[in-house]
Design an enzyme around this catalytic site. Structure first.
Site, PDB file in Angstrom:
ATOM      1  CD  GLU A   1      -1.452  20.495  -6.405  1.00  0.00           C
ATOM      2  OE1 GLU A   1      -1.835  19.796  -5.459  1.00  0.00           O
ATOM      3  OE2 GLU A   1      -0.462  21.270  -6.313  1.00  0.00           O
TER       4      GLU A   1
ATOM      5  N   GLY B   1       0.825  15.698  -5.968  1.00  0.00           N
ATOM      6  CA  GLY B   1       1.433  16.232  -4.746  1.00  0.00           C
ATOM      7  C   GLY B   1       2.883  15.816  -4.556  1.00  0.00           C
ATOM      8  CB  VAL B   2       4.997  15.842  -1.469  1.00  0.00           C
ATOM      9  CG1 VAL B   2       6.320  15.225  -1.040  1.00  0.00           C
ATOM     10  CG2 VAL B   2       4.997  17.340  -1.192  1.00  0.00           C
TER      11      VAL B   2
ATOM     12  CG  HIS C   1       6.063 -23.825  -1.784  1.00  0.00           C
ATOM     13  ND1 HIS C   1       6.941 -23.364  -0.822  1.00  0.00           N
ATOM     14  CD2 HIS C   1       6.724 -24.779  -2.493  1.00  0.00           C
ATOM     15  CE1 HIS C   1       8.081 -24.036  -0.933  1.00  0.00           C
ATOM     16  NE2 HIS C   1       7.987 -24.896  -1.932  1.00  0.00           N
TER      17      HIS C   1
END
Ligand code: NAI
Length: 459
Positions: free
Chosen positions: A31, A37-38, A444
């Site tokens: 890297e 990363g992005v 619920h």
């Protein structure tokens, strides 16, 4: 010799490294910038952090809708930016720790593929050379910036998703070129903070691939909040801080801002990787231009033991697609049967309200000639939604096969649909019918119940 070399440490690469490491493979991960990363450094995570700040501010401003009165709510833009940086740093640290945990060797250098022999594939990074049995390329994408006349001269006025995240001051006026996902998320963020936002989009709708009705509802919501939408308007050039575009009648129009965001799509990163040194075949567009690494459903390239995953393949440019593709590649390296399916990839736009969708839209089902039915309900059929979204608009729409009522697509507007949509990913993956969904017990009160309500609404 490593079992797997992975180039690129984004959600494709680092997830693949984790899975490979967990399976006992020896892994080297290259890297050149920052792990994550992005997505983690200049995409998903920083934008969601900023958007959450804007949402909290919005709650404070509109507290009176809930009987809460905050006096003169205000925000500090610099603190939004600081918090974003803190969140990113923490998560990057998390990935670093995970790599250590899985005994992945991380090399913080730019990697180049040198060649391939009987011994393996050779990668060079910095002054070192690495041999591997398998190679996975996950080098991602970058913002596509068309060569609009005048763009270069405009200098720092022009920003992409990367530079806009680094701004230390809030723009007073922002012009967004491209009303896609990136454009709408930044339009949502800045308009909430009081920036005057104009979105210039060449298509007749925002959020191109999303459901037409939902795109139009979202546009209506943001138009009411003051965002100016110029649809069917194609940008033709930049003059300083002014965007020049052609309106639907072909007339030249202009709109200015102190910043201009270019968000017209992304392009795969493969230049300079040395793919040609081992003969990796590229996918091309109709004009014959390479747009990404060509892969099959197992994420294999045309070269044995060489795989690619994520945006570098040039399609489905989403972090979660990349991670799954990375997993598929590693499983195939491990000899496990696994393949990529693209019919249940969710898409989410983190505006407020959120938009989420998976599977076919109505227009896609029509174009495919499928015999289908549409069933939809306002989100207000969920008690929890009404309780928590005073005056809020929303919709849940299911696309099902006409005969068996199997779920083909699900599309929603309303908070927090990003958190509900995965149930519909499972339904599509498992080919569930509405009748089966009706038998599931939903908690619920939750907004998710809207799915069951909608299933019962099918006539
Ligand atoms: P996009 O493809 O979503 O939208 C680009 C828009 O620009 C399109 O609507 C297109 O019609 C328009 N456009 C192109 N040329 C133009 C011109 N000359 N004048 C006016 N309009 C023009 O691309 P975007 O927003 O840059 O996003 C890139 C990628 O990043 C996408 O693949 C997206 O899926 C991904 N992404 C995903 C996010 C999420 O999942 N929440 C967030 C941000 C990005």
């Amino acid at each position: 010799m490593f079992d797997v070399a992975i180039i690129g440490g984004g959600p494709g690469g680092y997830v693949a490294a984790e899975r490979a490491g967990a399976a006992g493979l020896s892994v080297v991960l290259f890297e050149r910038k920052s792990l994550g990363g992005v997505c983690l450094n200049e995409g998903c995570i920083p934008t969601k952090t900023l958007l959450y700040g804007a949402k909290v501010y919005n709650y404070a401003v509109n507290g009176d809708h809930y009987g809460v009165y905050a006096q003169n709510p205000s925000f500090n833009y610099g603190e939004f930016v600081k918090r974003k940086d803190k969140v990113v740093k923490k998560l990057v640290g998390g990935i670093k720790a995970a790599m250590k945990g899985y005994k992945v060797q991380v090399v913080s250098e730019s990697a180049t593929i040198k060649g391939r022999s009987a011994e393996g594939i050779e990668i060079v990074a910095g002054s070192e050379s690495y041999l591997c049995r398998n190679l996975l390329v996950c080098t991602g994408s970058e913002a596509a910036v068309p060569p609009f006349p005048g763009l270069k001269e405009a200098g720092e006025v022009i920003v992409t998703n990367r530079e806009i995240l680094a701004l230390q001051e809030q723009p007073k006026e922002l012009v967004v070129i491209g009303g896609g996902v990136i454009g709408m998320e930044f339009a949502a963020f800045y308009s909430t903070l009081g920036t005057k936002v104009t979105v210039v989009e060449m298509l007749p709708k925002i959020l191109g691939p999303m459901d037409d009705e939902i795109s139009s509802m979202l546009q209506g919501i943001y138009a009411k909040r003051g965002v100016n939408f110029c649809l069917k308007c194609k940008v033709t050039g930049i003059e300083g801080n002014t965007v020049v575009y052609e309106d639907p009648e072909g007339k030249q129009c202009r709109v200015s801002g102190d910043k201009i965001l270019v968000s017209v799509g992304r392009r795969a990163n493969f230049a300079g990787l040395g793919l040609e040194n081992i003969g990796v075949e590229m996918a091309t567009n109709p004009a014959g231009r390479p747009v990404g690494i060509k892969v099959d459903e197992h994420m294999r390239t045309n070269i044995p033991n060489v795989y690619a995953a994520g945006d570098v393949t040039g399609f489905s440019m989403l972090a979660h697609t990349a991670s799954r593709e990375g997993e598929v590649a590693i499983n195939n390296i491990l000899g496990k049967a696994d393949r990529m399916r693209y019919n249940a990839i969710p898409g989410v736009v983190y505006t407020n309200p959120e938009v989420a969708g998976v599977g076919l839209t109505e227009s896609e089902a029509k174009a495919k000639g499928i015999d289908f039915k549409v069933v939809k309900l306002p989100m207000a059929y969920s008690g929890r939604f009404v309780a928590e979204n005073e005056g809020g608009e929303g919709i849940c729409k299911l696309i099902v096969g006409a005969k068996y009522h199997e779920v083909l697509g699900a599309h929603m507007l309303g908070n927090p649909c990003s958190e509900i949509i995965q149930s519909m990913c499972i339904a599509i993956e498992q080919e569930m019918t509405l009748e089966q969904i009706k038998e599931v017990v939903f908690p619920h009160p939750t907004v998710g119940e809207i799915i069951k309500e909608t299933a019962f609404a099918l006539k």
